[in-house]
Design an enzyme around this catalytic site. Structure first.
Site, short mmCIF file in Angstrom:
data_model
loop_
_atom_site.label_atom_id
_atom_site.label_comp_id
_atom_site.label_asym_id
_atom_site.label_seq_id
_atom_site.Cartn_x
_atom_site.Cartn_y
_atom_site.Cartn_z
N CYS A 93 0.86 -1.22 -0.13
CA CYS A 93 0.11 -0.01 0.11
C CYS A 93 0.91 1.41 -0.15
O CYS A 93 1.34 1.47 -0.93
CB CYS A 93 -1.07 -0.04 1.24
N ARG A 127 -12.14 7.24 -0.98
CA ARG A 127 -11.18 6.12 -0.46
C ARG A 127 -11.66 4.62 -1.27
O ARG A 127 -12.99 4.58 -1.17
CB ARG A 127 -11.11 5.76 0.86
N HIS A 191 -3.66 -5.35 2.28
CA HIS A 191 -3.45 -5.44 3.64
C HIS A 191 -4.11 -6.61 4.28
O HIS A 191 -4.46 -7.65 3.50
CB HIS A 191 -4.05 -4.29 4.31
N1 GLN Z 1 -1.86 6.83 2.40
C1 GLN Z 1 -2.17 6.23 1.11
C2 GLN Z 1 -3.45 6.21 0.44
O1 GLN Z 1 -4.27 6.62 1.19
C3 GLN Z 1 -1.97 4.69 1.48
C4 GLN Z 1 -2.76 4.09 2.50
C5 GLN Z 1 -2.48 2.77 3.12
O2 GLN Z 1 -1.11 2.32 3.24
N2 GLN Z 1 -3.38 1.98 3.42
O3 GLN Z 1 -3.70 5.81 -0.67
#
Ligand code: GLN
Length: 248
Positions: A93, A127, A191
């Protein structure tokens, strides 16, 4: 044998228990009679040629990424040298985004990347969250995990994705692909942590790391009883399928 893992910025990039990936690598190495030594690599440290067999970098919020990105970019040559010398890499990620060319926030601020993966990332408004299921044709396997990212990642022409999205958003919610692979380096948004429910990828990474250590071919590791892991992937995969295609 001793397998050395360099864990990049463990104090900043470690959300969603990404540290669990290291625990899985350590156990699966131990069950084959190998010892995994984990060394933290932070701002003051450099990546010495030949010192590590596997580099690991976890995920993080934009704020944490901004705290490490410029230091990581100063280590770009060291990361690229390690990868081209056959060191295995797992990037999850936020770490995956920073091993690309750049990560641009919605306000236009740009975090520099290492350029190991031929891709760039741009933060979007919404998101992309939920369970994910991938088909990894190159391995004849599936991967299941959980994603939560604002970044949309765009692979450059000719770049190799880690997998095809069966359910979930993946790199950008459009392309139908997730992650990226360059030789022994794997980048992904997954993840969970990723490796407990996808032991085949843990073994693939361990085999690449052993090949780096020995200078030989990746060995066929002795199979383990992965019943629990298979059940965990089945649950994760079912949740992802129930969620359906590339939208919530
Ligand atoms: N901050 C990054 C995003 O929002 C990665 C997020 C994460 O590692 N879960 O895309």
């Amino acid at each position: 044998m001793k397998i050395v893992v360099g864990h990049l910025y463990p104090e900043y990039l470690n959300i969603y228990a990404d540290r669990g990936n290291i625990a899985v690598l350590a156990k699966r190495a131990l069950w084959r009679g190998h010892e995994l030594e984990v060394r933290a690599i932070s701002a003051a440290d450099s990546i010495e040629p030949g010192a590590q067999d596997l580099l690991y970098i976890g995920g993080g919020q934009d704020r944490e990424q901004a705290l490490v990105a410029h230091d990581l970019a100063r280590k770009a040559e060291q990361v690229l040298a390690a990868a081209s010398a056959g060191v295995a890499v797992l990037a999850v990620c936020g770490g995956y985004q920073l091993l690309g060319r750049f990560y641009r926030f919605r306000d236009g601020t740009e975090l520099p990347g290492v350029g190991l993966f031929p891709l760039h990332t741009i933060a979007g408004e919404r998101r992309m969250i939920g369970d994910v299921l991938l088909d990894c044709d190159w391995a004849g396997r599936t991967l299941a995990g959980f994603e939560n990212h604002a970044g949309r990642t765009y692979l450059e022409p000719g770049a190799e994705p880690l997998g095809r999205v069966v359910a979930g958003f993946g790199n950008d919610g459009q392309s139908g692909f997730e992650g990226c692979r360059v030789g022994r380096a794997v980048g992904t948004y997954l993840h969970g942590p990723l490796l407990p429910r996808n032991p085949w990828l843990a073994d693939w990474l361990l085999a690449q790391a052993i090949a780096h250590r020995t200078g030989g071919e990746p060995p066929q590791l002795e199979p383990l009883d992965d019943e629990l892991e298979r059940d965990a992937q089945a649950v994760s995969a079912r949740r992802a399928r129930e969620r359906g295609g590339r939208s919530n």
